[in-house]
Scaffold this active site. Structure first.
Site, mmCIF file in Angstrom:
data_model
loop_
_atom_site.group_PDB
_atom_site.id
_atom_site.type_symbol
_atom_site.label_atom_id
_atom_site.label_comp_id
_atom_site.label_asym_id
_atom_site.label_seq_id
_atom_site.Cartn_x
_atom_site.Cartn_y
_atom_site.Cartn_z
ATOM 1 N N ASN A 147 -0.953 25.593 -48.058
ATOM 2 C CA ASN A 147 -0.188 24.349 -48.056
ATOM 3 C C ASN A 147 -0.126 23.722 -49.457
ATOM 4 O OD1 ASN A 147 0.870 23.784 -45.475
ATOM 5 N ND2 ASN A 147 -1.160 23.365 -44.683
ATOM 6 N N CYS A 169 4.261 29.245 -41.920
ATOM 7 C CA CYS A 169 3.378 28.130 -41.539
ATOM 8 C C CYS A 169 2.975 28.282 -40.080
ATOM 9 C CB CYS A 169 4.124 26.812 -41.757
ATOM 10 S SG CYS A 169 3.208 25.353 -41.223
ATOM 11 N N ASP A 170 1.748 27.847 -39.767
ATOM 12 C CA ASP A 170 1.278 27.960 -38.382
ATOM 13 C C ASP A 170 1.684 26.770 -37.522
ATOM 14 O OD1 ASP A 170 -0.364 26.016 -39.410
ATOM 15 O OD2 ASP A 170 -2.236 26.898 -38.698
ATOM 16 N N HIS A 200 7.324 21.528 -41.978
ATOM 17 C CA HIS A 200 6.831 20.257 -41.411
ATOM 18 C C HIS A 200 7.945 19.214 -41.316
ATOM 19 C CE1 HIS A 200 2.316 21.037 -42.523
ATOM 20 N NE2 HIS A 200 2.821 21.924 -41.694
ATOM 21 N N TYR A 265 5.462 16.243 -37.218
ATOM 22 C CA TYR A 265 5.193 15.720 -38.566
ATOM 23 C C TYR A 265 6.245 14.705 -39.019
ATOM 24 C CZ TYR A 265 1.244 18.621 -39.995
ATOM 25 O OH TYR A 265 -0.002 19.174 -40.128
ATOM 26 N N ARG A 285 -8.267 12.020 -41.752
ATOM 27 C CA ARG A 285 -8.337 13.360 -41.151
ATOM 28 C C ARG A 285 -9.296 14.275 -41.944
ATOM 29 N NH1 ARG A 285 -8.367 16.509 -36.993
ATOM 30 N NH2 ARG A 285 -7.509 18.549 -37.352
#
Length: 442
Positions: A147, A169-170, A200, A265, A285
């Site tokens: 990322n 991307c996961d 995202h 997102y 986070r």
């Protein structure tokens, strides 16, 4: 059948054991002869390495294992590099999240100022890994999910245009698992999806079952009430962490265009005031991950190392890692798997810049990927995407040119930042925090 050699770049990541378990779980699809871990932080990698070696020996003792900090050793004789590096690790992520919050701006690791700061750190690390790969294993594929994926993808497009790197991307995988549950199908593999956007930052426009029945309207109705939470049962969970809140909040995002399913997102861009108001500025986070996942994984690995076996270990296959096996298998065996990748637009989205790195479905085979046509997109999505792609391009230009001006412009353009004044104050703070990680700006 040919057996392959893989190196995991960012071997010290807490996601490494579940990626290894995923690889071991799929040896029938992707046979392996060698698994290597590579990280520039030997101490951190060593917290995982012995446990990973034990996991491999228990399940497939014929696979050779190596953990190294030497790029030549890591990249010699490899077919696939699985890259998930985090330059600056979690302490820098914490700053990415907390510095913007001081200014009343979204603090998130891939969105807004935090994503920009992280992108400026990531570019050099990813390029360095590409160069090592090309030097020691020129036929290797790099499957990059470091990322922030959009900024990294734009940097590799500009600076390593001919490299064998595929950016992925996961996040959509996690969303599709939720969508499959809502739709009542066995798994995401039982759906054919249409999606477009940036990383995202995208929208599903069709979700069909394998008989070709469109399920989108039914799923949209569910999301309007519960977001990505699986109905009343899902609401009863005790684990109401930041991910639960993000998935639930999608019921608000979908109101901005109730004909599509949005990436969760998008809350950071479209509801940034709400996000900031509901964020604990002292415990973000990053702190959640440090106090939760990081401690849990390192202690589970220490336990395996101490016992010499993994019996009773809480480590499990990560569903978010499955896309790596899908992608590697498609490249190795020409399976023509349909996957969401971050690729140069080149007309796939008809009314969007050709040189934009967009996230769209592609067909993957042994020679790489072939993007599927999206056609024209609506004005609302197009406008949002154009603003965000300009931010990402300016970040990469700022890194290349060492330009303070362009990085300030990137922050000004970010939908999460309220004014040029705040953007400048933020930038000066981020420069101070990222000394030694960013190029020196002028």
């Amino acid at each position: 059948m040919k057996k392959f050699s893989v190196v995991i770049a960012g071997g010290g990541s807490t996601y490494t054991p579940e990626i290894i378990l995923m690889l071991l779980d799929n040896l029938d699809r992707l046979p392996l002869r060698k698994i290597k871990l590579y990280d520039n932080d030997e101490e951190r990698q060593n917290k995982l390495a012995k446990a990973c070696e034990i996991l491999i020996k228990e399940r497939a003792k014929e696979i050779e294992f190596l953990a190294t900090t030497d790029p030549e050793e890591a990249y010699t004789d490899v077919d696939f590099c699985l890259a998930h590096i985090r330059v600056g690790k979690l302490p820098m992520r914490e700053l990415d999240e907390k510095i913007p919050l001081k200014y009343g701006v979204v603090g998130q690791e891939t969105c807004g100022p935090g994503g920009i700061a992280y992108g400026m750190r990531s570019i050099a690390g990813v390029l360095e890994n590409i160069d090592c790969m090309e030097k020691y294993s020129p036929n290797c594929w790099m499957l990059n999910y470091s990322n922030p994926a959009s900024i990294v993808a734009e940097a590799t497009r500009r600076l390593r245009p001919n490299s064998r790197i595929i950016n992925i991307c996961d996040m959509p995988i996690g969303m599709e698992h939720s969508i499959a549950k809502i739709a009542g199908v066995p798994s995401r593999k039982h759906m054919d999806i249409r999606y477009y956007g940036l990383n995202h930052f995208g929208w599903y426009t069709s979700i069909k079952d394998k008989e070709g029945n469109e399920m989108l309207p039914k799923i949209i109705e569910h999301i309007k009430e519960y977001g990505f939470i699986n109905g009343e049962e899902g609401m009863k969970t005790d684990k109401k962490d930041s991910w639960f809140e993000t998935n639930l909040f999608t019921k608000n995002i979908i109101k901005t265009d109730p004909t599509t399913i949005p990436s969760s997102y998008l809350k950071y861009y479209l509801f940034s005031d709400y996000v900031v108001d509901h964020e604990d500025k002292n415990y973000t986070r990053a702190n959640e991950v440090m106090d939760g996942r990081e401690k849990e994984v390192f202690s589970a690995c220490a336990e395996i190392e101490k016992n010499g076996h993994s019996k009773g270990s809480p480590l499990e296959v990560g569903i978010h890692a499955e896309f790596i096996v899908d992608l590697a298998t498609a490249l190795a065996f020409n399976t023509h798997e349909r996957m969401l990748l971050i690729v140069e637009n080149n007309g796939a989205i008809e009314n969007f810049p050709k040189d934009a790195m967009v996230e769209i479905p592609c067909i993957v085979g042994k020679d790489g990927y072939e993007p599927l046509s999206v056609g024209k997109i609506p004005t609302f999505q197009k406008g949002l995407m154009e603003q965000q792609i300009a931010v990402e391009k300016l970040v990469v230009e700022a890194w290349i040119e060492k330009s303070y001006q362009k990085l300030w412009q990137a922050l000004i353009l970010s939908k999460t930042v309220p004014s040029a004044t705040v953007a400048k104050e933020l930038l000066d703070d981020l420069i101070e925090a990222n000394k030694g990680y960013w190029p020196e700006l002028n």
